[in-house]
Each structure stands twice: as C-alpha cells, then as structure tokens.
Design a protein around this motif. Structure first.
Motif, mmCIF file in Angstrom:
data_model
loop_
_atom_site.group_PDB
_atom_site.id
_atom_site.type_symbol
_atom_site.label_atom_id
_atom_site.label_comp_id
_atom_site.label_asym_id
_atom_site.label_seq_id
_atom_site.Cartn_x
_atom_site.Cartn_y
_atom_site.Cartn_z
ATOM 1 N N MET A 1 0.861 -1.199 0.000
ATOM 2 C CA MET A 1 0.000 0.000 0.000
ATOM 3 C C MET A 1 0.896 1.247 0.000
ATOM 4 S SD MET A 1 -3.332 0.638 2.361
ATOM 5 C CE MET A 1 -2.493 0.936 3.909
ATOM 6 N N PRO A 2 0.849 2.057 -1.057
ATOM 7 C CA PRO A 2 1.735 3.217 -1.105
ATOM 8 C C PRO A 2 1.274 4.323 -0.157
ATOM 9 C CG PRO A 2 0.277 3.186 -3.008
ATOM 10 C CD PRO A 2 -0.009 1.947 -2.235
ATOM 11 N N THR A 3 2.259 5.079 0.357
ATOM 12 C CA THR A 3 1.893 6.181 1.249
ATOM 13 C C THR A 3 1.560 7.428 0.438
ATOM 14 O OG1 THR A 3 2.665 7.622 3.016
ATOM 15 C CG2 THR A 3 4.341 6.741 1.548
ATOM 16 N N VAL A 5 1.502 10.390 2.032
ATOM 17 C CA VAL A 5 2.038 11.512 2.807
ATOM 18 C C VAL A 5 3.453 11.833 2.328
ATOM 19 C CG1 VAL A 5 2.502 12.353 5.137
ATOM 20 C CG2 VAL A 5 0.719 10.655 4.769
ATOM 21 N N PRO A 6 3.742 13.111 2.024
ATOM 22 C CA PRO A 6 5.099 13.452 1.592
ATOM 23 C C PRO A 6 6.107 13.291 2.729
ATOM 24 C CG PRO A 6 3.763 15.435 1.896
ATOM 25 C CD PRO A 6 2.846 14.267 2.049
ATOM 26 N N ASP A 7 7.313 12.824 2.372
ATOM 27 C CA ASP A 7 8.350 12.582 3.394
ATOM 28 C C ASP A 7 9.065 13.892 3.728
ATOM 29 O OD1 ASP A 7 10.183 11.545 5.092
ATOM 30 O OD2 ASP A 7 10.949 10.018 3.739
ATOM 31 N N GLY A 11 4.816 16.928 5.977
ATOM 32 C CA GLY A 11 4.156 15.617 5.998
ATOM 33 C C GLY A 11 4.040 15.103 7.419
ATOM 34 N N LEU B 385 -1.509 5.489 7.570
ATOM 35 C CA LEU B 385 -1.138 6.701 6.823
ATOM 36 C C LEU B 385 0.188 6.531 6.083
ATOM 37 C CD1 LEU B 385 -2.095 9.534 9.356
ATOM 38 C CD2 LEU B 385 -3.168 9.085 7.155
ATOM 39 N N LEU B 386 1.090 5.745 6.679
ATOM 40 C CA LEU B 386 2.400 5.563 6.038
ATOM 41 C C LEU B 386 2.416 4.356 5.105
ATOM 42 C CD1 LEU B 386 4.736 6.485 9.024
ATOM 43 C CD2 LEU B 386 3.972 7.906 7.133
ATOM 44 N N GLY B 387 1.228 3.826 4.849
ATOM 45 C CA GLY B 387 1.106 2.801 3.816
ATOM 46 C C GLY B 387 1.609 1.436 4.209
#
Lengths: 126, 389
Positions: A1-3, A5-7, A11, B385-387
C-alpha cells in the motif's frame, strides 16, 4: 500500500495532526460504547425476571439449597466475628475491652480505606 | 625459549577479549550496572531492568575475533548469531511473535473494570499521547525519514510491545535503540513523570479526591473483550494482532472457566517471554552498534516523548475539569500514557504523598488501560497513513 504523505516536515505535521485528532475521536467512540455497558446488566436482569415455570421437584431442591446456604452464611459470620475479635485483641495489646457491635463499614469511610491501603501495601509487588 | 613462552602467552591473550576492550564497552557496562542497581535498590521494574542490564553488560565484554584480524565478538553475541539460542529469541521479536504473546499475558493479568466503570476517563488515553507526535515531528526535523520518525515517535506511547511492533513495520533497522529506549523509559517512569506532574498542578488539584467507582459486573467484563476485539479488527487491522491477543487473554481471565489457560498466559508463559525479550533487547546494546549519534538522538527524542506525553495527559485532565461538575484529580491524566500499571502507580504514589487518604490507583487504572488502546489507535493510524499493512 503506497503512502500518500510526503516525506517532509510538513508531511510529519499533517500525519501528527490527523493521527492525534482521530485518536481522540476513536477513543471517545470507545468511551461511548462503554457508557452503554450498564444496559447489559439491565438486559440480564430482564432475562432473569422471567424464569421458566418450576416443577415441584425444583421447588423442593431450591428449599434444600437455601438451608445449606443459610448454614454457610452463619458459619462465615462466626468466622468473621472471631477474626475481628482477634484483631481487636492484638490492637488493644490484650487490654480489657468489650466489643459492642460489629457491622459492615461504609465503603467510603476513610479509616476502612486506610486499612485497605495498609493491607494492599503489605504485599506490594516490588 | 623465552621468546617461545612469550609467543604462547601472546597467542593465549589473543584468544581472550581483553585486548579488544574499548572505552565504549566500559561505558555500556556502566549503563548495564546502573540498570541492575535501579532494579535492585529502587525497585524500578526489576523484571525488565535486571535482564536488560545483565545482557547489556555481557554483550559489551568482547570475546576473541570471529575471524583472525576481525572485530571482537562477545560471548552473548555468539549466542545471538545464526543458530544460537538467542538468535531464535531475537527472531521472536523481529518476526513479531513475542509482542502478541506479551499482550496475551497482559490481557490475562488485567482487570479492565476501572476503564468500564468510568468511560469518561478513557479520553485521557488519547490526551496523553501528544508526546508521540512531538517526537515524530522533531525526528523528521533531525533528518530521519517519515517512517523512521513514526517508529521513534511511538516510544512516547510507553508501550513496549507496541513500540517493537511499529518499529519492525516502519524501521526494522532501528529496532534495537527504539526498544531499549521504550523499555528503559517505561522502567524509569517513577523518576521521569512526578516532576512534570507536580509542575503542572497546584497542591489543591493534587489533593482532589475521587468518588468510588461503580461495581462492574462479570457480564460487562466478559462482553468487553469481545466488543473491543470486533471494533479493533473492523477499524484497525494494522494493530489487530496485538489488541486481539490482549482481548483473548482478558476473556480467558474473565470467563472463569479457563483458569488454567489464563494462569499460564499470565504466569509461566509471560515469565518465559520476559526473559527472552529482555535478553534479546539487552543483547542489541553492544557499544559498537549502540554508541552512535543516531542512538543518542533516539534516546533524547524518547525522553522528550515521555515528558510531553505526561504533560499532555495532565493538561487534558485539567481541561476536562473545566467542563465536569465533579472534578477529577489531574494526576490521573499522566496515567493515560499507557505502560500498565507503572503509570497508574506513579499517579497513585504522587497523590498519596500529598494526601495519604487519597487512593487514586483504581481511578488511575482507567486512563492507564485506555492508554493501551490510545497507543494502539495512534500506531494503527500511523501505519495506515504511512502505507503499511
């Protein structure tokens, strides 16, 4: 599952705000569910209030068990009185005394609370 | 002849770890000794600190190099190496077998009655978790990735198994320092929390007495684990393995017909797991791996997370008092940080020192138990949230 939220620090801020807010919301939901738990007791009482019809044999058996229960309570009360009397004797250092009355303590009275904490503290897990 | 004796002695010396002893090893041995001292002299969570401290000491006694000319390897690290006893012990941590088993034991030991009896106080279980997010944001600002920052932040949940669980999922390479920080600070909570609690409360607030809680029936206690397991599995699949096991352990305790199982879960099984876990954690504290700037950052961030968590719990309780007719003692707010039952005990002791007639332990257990769910919820949302599944 891709995140999604920007790193970045931004974020991290977004994640924190969403998480903190949702945590409050969800745990409040759990609190609301728990506040309905006393209704379970009422439900149980309601179920108990409508017992099935008893046969003559059941009634006789129930009477028999009451007698046994009363005898059990009496024995227990005698044991309690003996234990209390022994405790008083120790506290009074064996001085002459007379126990006038023994009755259940009010659950909120401070001296019984002190007794409880002393008793709990005496076998504290360390 | 003399040369030959000298050569033999030199070869003998090379077989020992003495020549490889470093200042870092000495420092970490001192850390291990302090942990054991705190456990024995101050009774700070001896079940955790004795094992961690001892393993830390032994992990820092260097043995001979693994290969000629290579780095020194301690005897304990031999045991942790592939095929060694503690290799499999550590696998239990790394493969997330141990954390759910700990939760099973915790569930079998815990009476959730105080939480069921006063549902209003469960909000403190969320309020005392600001520390997680303070640490997360600060970690990101220090240059950690968001996943690493999330794993570091969860130290502030003061829940060892959950910290391990989230660290393995988000940043497995940081598992050692994160688990050490989480468990060490949990053990040191009696030192960390009281100054913050006193700083944020007045003497009058610390003396607020609380009315006795209602009696919770057996039916409610049996329904609780079933309902919570359904809710958590439905809404928080990422942390469901932990909470489900917690609830299973609690159900075994409350039903009253599985005493053998609940006693095993809370007794023998739990003790075995504690031994394995503490040795596994302590064995990661070898100086060459542990004494890095990154570890230092994690340790400091963990401390900040605990401080802010404690503070936010107390402040949340004070905010609640603005709206409540019957005031609550704000000291129980800090118990919302989880770490059952250490945080509740700290709340009780601080209140008891102010007023020996004020017995808060039962009241503090409510937010304390809610804190377990608060940490699980925060961790679950973080993973989602972090996948991470």
């Amino acid at each position: 599952m891709p995140t999604i939220v920007p790193d970045t620090v931004q974020g991290a801020l977004i994640v924190s705000v969403i998480d903190f807010f949702l945590s409050f919301l969800i745990i409040s939901g759990i609190g609301i569910v728990l506040s309905f738990f006393p209704m379970l007791n009422r439900l149980a009482q309601f179920v108990k209030a409508a017992p099935p019809a008893r046969t003559a044999h059941d009634t006789k058996a129930a009477q028999g068990s009451k007698v046994v229960q009363k005898h059990h309570v009496d024995t227990e009360a005698q044991d309690n009185i003996a234990a209390i009397a022994a405790a008083v004797f120790v506290v009074m250092d064996g001085a002459p005394h007379r126990i006038l009355k023994i009755e259940p303590s009010a659950r909120t009275s401070s001296w019984s609370a002190e007794g409880r904490i002393a008793q709990h503290g005496s076998h504290h897990v360390r | 002849m003399l040369d030959l004796i000298f050569t033999f002695l030199q070869a003998l010396l090379d077989q020992t770890g003495a020549v490889n002893f470093s200042f870092g090893n000495l420092l970490m041995i001192l850390v291990g000794v302090i942990m054991i001292y705190l456990a024995i002299a101050k009774h700070y969570e001896p079940l955790l600190l004795v094992g961690i401290g001892f393993s830390c000491i032994v992990a820092n006694v260097p043995g001979p190099p693994d290969v000629p000319g290579g780095p020194a390897v301690s005897a304990l690290l031999y045991a942790v190496k592939d095929g060694g006893l503690f290799h499999y012990a550590y696998m239990g941590v790394e493969k997330l077998i141990i954390p759910p088993l700990i939760f099973l034991g915790v569930g079998a030991m815990t009476n959730f009655g105080p939480m069921i009896a006063n549902p209003r106080l469960v909000i403190l279980g969320a309020g005392a978790h600001l520390g997680i997010f303070v640490a997360l944001i600060l970690a990101k600002m220090l240059g950690f990735t968001l996943s690493e920052a999330g794993a570091i932040g969860i130290i502030g949940g003061a829940d060892g198994p959950m910290a391990i669980f989230v660290a393995v999922k988000l940043a497995p390479h940081l598992l050692g320092p994160i688990s050490v920080a989480a468990y060490s600070y949990m053990a040191l909570m009696p030192m960390i929390q009281p100054p913050v609690m006193r700083l944020l409360t007045t003497k009058a607030e610390r003396q607020i007495g609380m009315a006795e809680l209602r009696k919770v029936t057996k039916l409610e206690k049996i329904a609780f684990p079933v309902v919570i397991a359904i809710v958590v599995n439905l809404f928080f699949p990422p942390v469901a393995p932990l909470i489900t096991m917690l609830m299973l352990g609690n159900l075994l305790k409350e039903v009253g017909v599985t005493d053998r199982l609940s006693k095993t879960a809370a007794g023998g099984l739990m003790n075995v797991i504690i031994i394995i876990l503490t040795v596994a954690i302590g064995s990661t504290m070898a100086a060459e791996k542990f004494l890095t700037f990154q570890t230092l950052e994690i340790v400091v961030l963990g401390l900040l997370a605990f401080l802010f968590g404690t503070a936010s719990g107390v402040v949340t309780a004070k905010i609640m008092n603005l709206f409540l007719k019957t005031k609550i003692n704000p000291l129980i707010g800090s118990a919302g940080i989880a770490s059952v039952p250490i945080a509740a005990r700290v709340s009780h002791i601080v209140a008891f020192q102010e007023n020996p007639k004020n017995l808060l332990i039962y009241h503090a257990m409510g937010p304390n138990l809610a804190g377990v769910f608060g940490t699980a919820i925060s961790g679950g949302i973080l993973l989602a949230l972090l996948g991470v599944n």
